[in-house]
Design an enzyme around this catalytic site. Structure first.
Site, mmCIF file in Angstrom:
data_model
loop_
_atom_site.group_PDB
_atom_site.id
_atom_site.type_symbol
_atom_site.label_atom_id
_atom_site.label_comp_id
_atom_site.label_asym_id
_atom_site.label_seq_id
_atom_site.Cartn_x
_atom_site.Cartn_y
_atom_site.Cartn_z
ATOM 1 N N PHE A 13 0.934 -1.190 -0.024
ATOM 2 C CA PHE A 13 -0.029 -0.004 0.116
ATOM 3 C C PHE A 13 0.856 1.537 0.136
ATOM 4 C CE2 PHE A 13 -2.064 2.787 3.429
ATOM 5 C CZ PHE A 13 -2.409 3.791 2.401
ATOM 6 N N ASN A 34 8.243 -9.436 -1.483
ATOM 7 C CA ASN A 34 7.989 -10.867 -1.838
ATOM 8 C C ASN A 34 6.564 -11.225 -1.915
ATOM 9 O OD1 ASN A 34 6.635 -10.584 0.645
ATOM 10 N ND2 ASN A 34 7.705 -12.104 1.727
ATOM 11 N N THR A 37 1.947 -9.366 1.164
ATOM 12 C CA THR A 37 0.692 -8.593 1.061
ATOM 13 C C THR A 37 0.452 -7.689 -0.078
ATOM 14 O OG1 THR A 37 1.916 -6.972 2.446
ATOM 15 C CG2 THR A 37 0.125 -8.528 3.695
ATOM 16 N N THR A 92 11.005 -10.921 9.555
ATOM 17 C CA THR A 92 10.912 -9.778 8.501
ATOM 18 C C THR A 92 11.812 -8.297 9.218
ATOM 19 O OG1 THR A 92 9.363 -10.863 7.264
ATOM 20 C CG2 THR A 92 9.502 -8.380 6.980
ATOM 21 N N ASN A 99 19.829 -6.981 6.883
ATOM 22 C CA ASN A 99 20.169 -6.999 5.468
ATOM 23 C C ASN A 99 20.118 -5.707 4.980
ATOM 24 O OD1 ASN A 99 20.599 -9.647 5.681
ATOM 25 N ND2 ASN A 99 18.471 -10.329 5.233
ATOM 26 N N TYR A 145 4.916 -7.871 15.858
ATOM 27 C CA TYR A 145 5.017 -6.740 15.089
ATOM 28 C C TYR A 145 5.697 -5.547 15.974
ATOM 29 C CZ TYR A 145 3.317 -2.921 12.129
ATOM 30 O OH TYR A 145 3.215 -1.511 11.477
ATOM 31 N N LYS A 149 9.392 -4.313 15.357
ATOM 32 C CA LYS A 149 9.781 -2.874 15.224
ATOM 33 C C LYS A 149 10.781 -1.974 16.097
ATOM 34 C CE LYS A 149 7.144 -2.116 11.296
ATOM 35 N NZ LYS A 149 7.744 -1.926 9.840
ATOM 36 N N TYR A 159 23.722 0.666 14.432
ATOM 37 C CA TYR A 159 24.545 0.628 13.080
ATOM 38 C C TYR A 159 25.111 2.178 13.008
ATOM 39 C CZ TYR A 159 24.405 -3.841 11.073
ATOM 40 O OH TYR A 159 24.497 -5.314 10.839
ATOM 41 N N ARG A 186 -7.660 -3.827 8.086
ATOM 42 C CA ARG A 186 -7.635 -2.827 8.876
ATOM 43 C C ARG A 186 -8.637 -2.094 8.931
ATOM 44 N NH1 ARG A 186 -1.726 -0.684 7.321
ATOM 45 N NH2 ARG A 186 -2.075 -1.751 5.518
HETATM 46 P P1 NAD Z 1 1.501 -3.668 3.113
HETATM 47 O O1 NAD Z 1 1.169 -4.950 4.120
HETATM 48 O O2 NAD Z 1 0.725 -2.950 2.093
HETATM 49 O O3 NAD Z 1 2.732 -3.522 2.731
HETATM 50 C C1 NAD Z 1 4.002 -4.226 2.878
HETATM 51 C C2 NAD Z 1 4.697 -4.622 1.842
HETATM 52 O O4 NAD Z 1 5.833 -5.227 2.229
HETATM 53 C C3 NAD Z 1 3.945 -5.681 1.207
HETATM 54 O O5 NAD Z 1 4.076 -5.309 -0.362
HETATM 55 C C4 NAD Z 1 4.648 -7.108 1.399
HETATM 56 O O6 NAD Z 1 4.221 -8.168 0.342
HETATM 57 C C5 NAD Z 1 6.267 -6.732 1.574
HETATM 58 N N1 NAD Z 1 6.603 -7.715 2.523
HETATM 59 C C6 NAD Z 1 6.253 -8.223 3.625
HETATM 60 N N2 NAD Z 1 7.087 -8.956 3.792
HETATM 61 C C7 NAD Z 1 8.296 -8.842 3.347
HETATM 62 C C8 NAD Z 1 9.540 -9.705 3.186
HETATM 63 N N3 NAD Z 1 9.711 -10.540 4.004
HETATM 64 N N4 NAD Z 1 10.281 -9.353 2.048
HETATM 65 C C9 NAD Z 1 10.071 -8.551 1.213
HETATM 66 N N5 NAD Z 1 8.858 -7.902 1.293
HETATM 67 C C10 NAD Z 1 7.782 -8.101 2.423
HETATM 68 O O7 NAD Z 1 1.613 -2.572 4.533
HETATM 69 P P2 NAD Z 1 1.683 -0.730 4.398
HETATM 70 O O8 NAD Z 1 0.599 -0.291 4.894
HETATM 71 O O9 NAD Z 1 1.958 -0.424 3.075
HETATM 72 O O10 NAD Z 1 3.001 -0.698 5.493
HETATM 73 C C11 NAD Z 1 4.257 -0.421 4.715
HETATM 74 C C12 NAD Z 1 5.152 -0.386 6.155
HETATM 75 O O11 NAD Z 1 4.907 1.028 6.889
HETATM 76 C C13 NAD Z 1 5.390 -1.470 6.857
HETATM 77 O O12 NAD Z 1 6.596 -1.530 7.513
HETATM 78 C C14 NAD Z 1 4.401 -0.966 8.112
HETATM 79 O O13 NAD Z 1 4.884 -1.486 9.432
HETATM 80 C C15 NAD Z 1 4.554 0.604 7.970
HETATM 81 N N6 NAD Z 1 3.622 1.183 8.899
HETATM 82 C C16 NAD Z 1 2.470 1.458 8.088
HETATM 83 C C17 NAD Z 1 1.276 1.852 8.556
HETATM 84 C C18 NAD Z 1 0.122 2.128 7.936
HETATM 85 O O14 NAD Z 1 -0.722 2.585 8.808
HETATM 86 N N7 NAD Z 1 -0.144 1.784 6.677
HETATM 87 C C19 NAD Z 1 1.277 2.366 10.191
HETATM 88 C C20 NAD Z 1 2.682 2.171 10.730
HETATM 89 C C21 NAD Z 1 3.875 1.704 10.199
HETATM 90 N N1 UDP Z 2 -11.325 -2.333 14.495
HETATM 91 C C1 UDP Z 2 -12.613 -2.484 14.376
HETATM 92 N N2 UDP Z 2 -13.329 -3.054 13.411
HETATM 93 C C2 UDP Z 2 -12.656 -3.484 12.306
HETATM 94 C C3 UDP Z 2 -11.141 -3.541 12.225
HETATM 95 C C4 UDP Z 2 -10.597 -2.951 13.484
HETATM 96 O O1 UDP Z 2 -13.421 -1.797 15.328
HETATM 97 O O2 UDP Z 2 -13.237 -4.371 11.394
HETATM 98 C C5 UDP Z 2 -10.670 -1.674 15.528
HETATM 99 C C6 UDP Z 2 -9.428 -2.294 15.982
HETATM 100 O O3 UDP Z 2 -10.053 -3.196 17.102
HETATM 101 C C7 UDP Z 2 -8.541 -1.058 16.459
HETATM 102 C C8 UDP Z 2 -8.821 0.028 15.530
HETATM 103 O O4 UDP Z 2 -10.168 -0.564 14.753
HETATM 104 O O5 UDP Z 2 -9.079 -0.546 17.736
HETATM 105 C C9 UDP Z 2 -7.732 0.046 14.408
HETATM 106 O O6 UDP Z 2 -7.464 -1.268 14.026
HETATM 107 P P1 UDP Z 2 -6.551 -1.348 12.858
HETATM 108 O O7 UDP Z 2 -6.476 -3.067 12.577
HETATM 109 O O8 UDP Z 2 -6.980 -0.714 11.613
HETATM 110 O O9 UDP Z 2 -5.194 -1.151 13.150
HETATM 111 P P2 UDP Z 2 -4.180 -0.761 14.587
HETATM 112 O O10 UDP Z 2 -4.012 0.588 14.904
HETATM 113 O O11 UDP Z 2 -5.086 -1.553 15.684
HETATM 114 O O12 UDP Z 2 -3.060 -1.529 14.236
#
Ligand code: NAD
Ligand code: UDP
Length: 314
Positions: A13, A34, A37, A92, A99, A145, A149, A159, A186
């Protein structure tokens, strides 16, 4: 000036929006994923661009290349997906960070780590400032997670101190927008899809817990500003929209914006679900001149439009 940039998780995303933004700025992009997702659909419109290269690779395994900047985004972000295979999630985060830091150490690339508000766990401090160390359950279902992180943040800092690698850390708060996966799980995508299909809106618990929702374009702008900021500012820095909403308010807003007949139902709250979350973004404002511009209602309207097209619902 054209830069060679690696984006791990580039087919996800956030990653796909970041690939697009940096290609538009004229950079050479290597998208590594990979496809756990992420999807080809997210990036297929970029594949004809000669500055875009896709590598199918798992970041748990070492990889060698020469780049100038690395955005480390590889990791499933939705609780449903990161809890599906928790051992893989922590690998991961930890092996992935090692890596990319290995590439950075060898090539002197700058690394930006996508960290998270989950670092703060279920916070006693509200709103959350970067100086708060958090309240994370180290042995719960979210730990793969959260602790993964946190370990990645530790690796970025070690590093930097031990090997002079130029690392930067951003803590991303809940971000939403087009290209969230339909099965993502989500809250924003779940509620929009349920509303568009006229299905029950599943509020976990009584819906009084809060989140702050940032639109994807604002977030991507924050990531790029952080990467381009002076080397002596390396974070961690919060990126998120400080507008705070209860989950019940979000459900009602989405029902109104979709004009849906869907009803709200309550289901049990998952373990360790943080009760409140809101970023203090004064550091990002001061150091990056960054402030999110897109209000929730406008961002949701665009996201609803995206899901209407994707689900083919008129
Ligand atoms: P997402 O799941 O859409 O994207 C994650 C991507 O990483 C996917 O394309 C998946 O295929 C790839 N991936 C997962 N494991 C892998 C691996 N072992 N090797 C190679 N690729 C791998 O999620 P996103 O919302 O786009 O999140 C991207 C990053 O931002 C993540 O690190 C996430 O923890 C961080 N983040 C996102 C949010 C959010 O609200 N979207 C909030 C906090 C942190
Ligand atoms: N949540 C919910 N209904 C859903 C999915 C999520 O009420 O169908 C709630 C979840 O319990 C959390 C908040 O919405 O309190 C945000 O959840 P999300 O999975 O989007 O991300 P989080 O911030 O918990 O990582």
């Amino acid at each position: 000036m054209t830069k060679h940039i690696l984006i791990t998780g580039g087919a996800g995303f956030l990653g796909s929006h970041l690939c697009e933004r940096l290609l538009n700025e004229g950079h050479e992009i290597v998208c590594l994923d990979n496809f756990y997702t992420g999807t080809m659909e997210n990036i297929s419109h970029l594949s004809t661009n000669s500055h875009f290269e896709l590598i199918r690779h798992d970041i748990v395994d070492p990889v060698y290349m020469d780049v100038e900047e690395i955005y480390n985004l590889a990791c499933p972000a939705s609780p449903v997906h990161y809890q599906f295979n928790p051992i893989k999630t922590i690998k991961t985060n930890v092996m992935g960070a090692i890596n990319v830091l290995g590439i950075a150490k060898r090539t002197k690339a700058k690394v930006l780590q996508a960290s998270t508000s989950e670092i703060y766990g279920d916070p006693e401090v509200h709103p959350q400032k970067e100086s708060y160390w958090g309240r994370v359950n180290p042995i719960g279902i979210r730990s793969c997670y959260d602790e993964g992180k946190r370990a990645a943040e530790c690796l970025m800092m070690d590093y930097r101190r031990q090997n002079n690698v130029n690392t930067k850390i951003v803590r991303i708060f809940n971000t939403y927008g087009p290209r969230m996966a339909v099965n993502d799980g989500r809250v924003v995508s779940n509620f929009i899809i349920q509303a568009l299909r006229g299905k029950d809106i599943t509020v976990y618990g009584d819906g009084s817990h809060t989140r702050s929702f940032c639109y994807v374009d604002d977030l991507i702008d924050g990531l790029v500003r952080m990467m381009n900021s002076p080397d002596d500012f390396y974070g961690p820095v919060n990126l998120g929209n400080p507008g705070e909403f209860t989950i019940l308010e979000l459900a009602k807003l989405i029902i109104r914006l979709t004009n849906s007949p869907a009803k709200i139902i309550h289901q049990s709250l998952p373990a360790d679900d943080p009760t409140q979350r809101k970023p203090d973004i004064s550091l990002a404002e001061k150091k990056l001149g960054w402030i999110p511009k897109i209000e929730l209602e406008k961002g949701l309207t665009d996201t609803i439009k995206y899901f209407r097209n994707t689900l083919k619902i008129s």
